[in-house]
Write a protein that holds these residues in place. Structure first.
Motif, PDB file in Angstrom:
ATOM      1  N   LEU A  38      11.438  -6.244  29.106  1.00 52.06           N
ATOM      2  CA  LEU A  38      12.512  -6.224  30.356  1.00 52.06           C
ATOM      3  C   LEU A  38      12.906  -7.499  30.362  1.00 52.06           C
ATOM      4  CD1 LEU A  38      13.936  -4.920  32.682  1.00 52.06           C
ATOM      5  CD2 LEU A  38      12.096  -5.777  34.234  1.00 52.06           C
ATOM      6  N   ARG A  39      14.493  -7.814  30.412  1.00 50.75           N
ATOM      7  CA  ARG A  39      14.956  -9.254  30.466  1.00 50.75           C
ATOM      8  C   ARG A  39      15.976  -9.308  31.684  1.00 50.75           C
ATOM      9  NH1 ARG A  39      15.674 -12.162  25.324  1.00 50.75           N
ATOM     10  NH2 ARG A  39      17.470 -13.376  26.741  1.00 50.75           N
ATOM     11  N   VAL A  40      15.742 -10.195  32.671  1.00 49.39           N
ATOM     12  CA  VAL A  40      16.278 -10.250  33.798  1.00 49.39           C
ATOM     13  C   VAL A  40      17.623 -11.379  33.743  1.00 49.39           C
ATOM     14  CG1 VAL A  40      16.374 -10.717  36.312  1.00 49.39           C
ATOM     15  CG2 VAL A  40      14.601  -9.489  35.132  1.00 49.39           C
ATOM     16  N   ALA A  41      18.858 -11.301  34.018  1.00 42.12           N
ATOM     17  CA  ALA A  41      19.787 -12.495  33.985  1.00 42.12           C
ATOM     18  C   ALA A  41      20.549 -12.505  35.434  1.00 42.12           C
ATOM     19  CB  ALA A  41      20.706 -12.199  32.992  1.00 42.12           C
ATOM     20  N   VAL A  42      20.646 -13.762  35.868  1.00 41.06           N
ATOM     21  CA  VAL A  42      21.196 -14.028  37.154  1.00 41.06           C
ATOM     22  C   VAL A  42      22.594 -14.919  36.690  1.00 41.06           C
ATOM     23  CG1 VAL A  42      21.235 -15.196  39.486  1.00 41.06           C
ATOM     24  CG2 VAL A  42      19.131 -14.167  38.357  1.00 41.06           C
ATOM     25  N   GLN A  43      23.674 -14.460  37.094  1.00 42.93           N
ATOM     26  CA  GLN A  43      24.920 -14.955  36.821  1.00 42.93           C
ATOM     27  C   GLN A  43      26.018 -15.190  38.132  1.00 42.93           C
ATOM     28  OE1 GLN A  43      26.618 -12.284  33.903  1.00 42.93           O
ATOM     29  NE2 GLN A  43      25.510 -13.418  32.185  1.00 42.93           N
ATOM     30  N   PRO A  44      26.612 -16.176  38.007  1.00 44.88           N
ATOM     31  CA  PRO A  44      27.411 -16.255  39.098  1.00 44.88           C
ATOM     32  C   PRO A  44      28.454 -14.961  39.343  1.00 44.88           C
ATOM     33  CG  PRO A  44      27.914 -18.122  37.640  1.00 44.88           C
ATOM     34  CD  PRO A  44      26.950 -17.141  37.166  1.00 44.88           C
ATOM     35  N   GLY A  45      28.773 -14.657  40.427  1.00 45.57           N
ATOM     36  CA  GLY A  45      29.953 -13.594  40.659  1.00 45.57           C
ATOM     37  C   GLY A  45      29.284 -12.435  41.513  1.00 45.57           C
ATOM     38  N   GLY A  46      29.989 -11.517  41.712  1.00 44.66           N
ATOM     39  CA  GLY A  46      29.689 -10.466  42.659  1.00 44.66           C
ATOM     40  C   GLY A  46      29.875 -10.927  44.058  1.00 44.66           C
ATOM     41  N   CYS A  47      29.756  -9.910  44.912  1.00 40.48           N
ATOM     42  CA  CYS A  47      30.002 -10.007  46.405  1.00 40.48           C
ATOM     43  C   CYS A  47      29.108 -11.120  47.019  1.00 40.48           C
ATOM     44  CB  CYS A  47      29.916  -8.851  47.153  1.00 40.48           C
ATOM     45  SG  CYS A  47      30.901  -7.495  46.542  1.00 40.48           S
ATOM     46  N   SER A  48      27.958 -11.232  46.879  1.00 36.93           N
ATOM     47  CA  SER A  48      27.227 -12.290  47.320  1.00 36.93           C
ATOM     48  C   SER A  48      27.144 -13.595  46.584  1.00 36.93           C
ATOM     49  CB  SER A  48      25.802 -11.708  47.504  1.00 36.93           C
ATOM     50  OG  SER A  48      25.029 -11.687  46.030  1.00 36.93           O
ATOM     51  N   GLY A  49      27.879 -13.789  45.575  1.00 34.42           N
ATOM     52  CA  GLY A  49      27.840 -14.956  44.822  1.00 34.42           C
ATOM     53  C   GLY A  49      26.998 -15.152  43.524  1.00 34.42           C
ATOM     54  N   LEU A  50      26.084 -14.118  43.625  1.00 36.67           N
ATOM     55  CA  LEU A  50      25.149 -13.821  42.406  1.00 36.67           C
ATOM     56  C   LEU A  50      25.433 -12.436  41.584  1.00 36.67           C
ATOM     57  CD1 LEU A  50      22.213 -15.839  43.588  1.00 36.67           C
ATOM     58  CD2 LEU A  50      23.967 -16.587  41.711  1.00 36.67           C
ATOM     59  N   ARG A  51      25.099 -12.325  40.506  1.00 33.34           N
ATOM     60  CA  ARG A  51      25.209 -10.915  39.825  1.00 33.34           C
ATOM     61  C   ARG A  51      23.833 -10.718  38.939  1.00 33.34           C
ATOM     62  NH1 ARG A  51      29.834  -9.958  36.173  1.00 33.34           N
ATOM     63  NH2 ARG A  51      28.893 -11.547  34.838  1.00 33.34           N
ATOM     64  N   TYR A  52      23.311  -9.743  39.101  1.00 37.05           N
ATOM     65  CA  TYR A  52      21.949  -9.595  38.364  1.00 37.05           C
ATOM     66  C   TYR A  52      22.103  -8.467  37.298  1.00 37.05           C
ATOM     67  CZ  TYR A  52      20.165 -12.007  42.553  1.00 37.05           C
ATOM     68  OH  TYR A  52      19.987 -12.806  43.641  1.00 37.05           O
ATOM     69  N   GLN A  53      21.664  -8.628  36.178  1.00 41.01           N
ATOM     70  CA  GLN A  53      21.541  -7.944  35.094  1.00 41.01           C
ATOM     71  C   GLN A  53      20.080  -7.667  34.519  1.00 41.01           C
ATOM     72  OE1 GLN A  53      24.242 -10.025  32.263  1.00 41.01           O
ATOM     73  NE2 GLN A  53      25.858  -8.622  33.022  1.00 41.01           N
ATOM     74  N   LEU A  54      19.710  -6.588  34.326  1.00 42.31           N
ATOM     75  CA  LEU A  54      18.493  -5.956  33.866  1.00 42.31           C
ATOM     76  C   LEU A  54      18.835  -5.296  32.353  1.00 42.31           C
ATOM     77  CD1 LEU A  54      17.400  -4.429  37.010  1.00 42.31           C
ATOM     78  CD2 LEU A  54      16.359  -6.658  36.180  1.00 42.31           C
ATOM     79  N   PHE A  55      18.080  -5.755  31.293  1.00 42.64           N
ATOM     80  CA  PHE A  55      18.165  -4.946  30.109  1.00 42.64           C
ATOM     81  C   PHE A  55      16.979  -5.297  29.225  1.00 42.64           C
ATOM     82  CE2 PHE A  55      20.319  -8.933  30.236  1.00 42.64           C
ATOM     83  CZ  PHE A  55      19.908  -9.657  29.236  1.00 42.64           C
ATOM     84  N   PHE A  56      16.867  -4.428  28.303  1.00 42.57           N
ATOM     85  CA  PHE A  56      15.866  -4.682  27.258  1.00 42.57           C
ATOM     86  C   PHE A  56      16.148  -5.376  26.027  1.00 42.57           C
ATOM     87  CE2 PHE A  56      14.985  -0.276  29.175  1.00 42.57           C
ATOM     88  CZ  PHE A  56      13.854  -0.765  30.166  1.00 42.57           C
TER      89      PHE A  56
END
Length: 56
Positions: A38-56
């Motif tokens: 499992l990989r987790v990424a946090v990037q700027p964007g989205g309604c709260s200022g952060l966008r989270y991505q989960l992928f393998f």
């Protein structure tokens, strides 16, 4: 950063609920490959200022 409770100590990482961990485990088993994680990424964007991505 460190998070502790009666069962678990986590340093510099993320903590998954039991339900989330079970879901990730099931998805990895469906893939049938031992080289995935499992990989987790946090990037700027989205309604709260952060966008989270989960992928393998």
């Amino acid at each position: 950063m460190s998070v502790s409770d009666e069962k678990t100590t986590v340093s510099d990482g993320i903590l998954l609920s039991d339900a989330a961990a079970a879901k990730v485990k099931g998805l990895l088993e469906q893939e049938g490959r031992e080289d995935l994680a499992l990989r987790v990424a946090v990037q700027p964007g989205g309604c709260s200022g952060l966008r989270y991505q989960l992928f393998f």
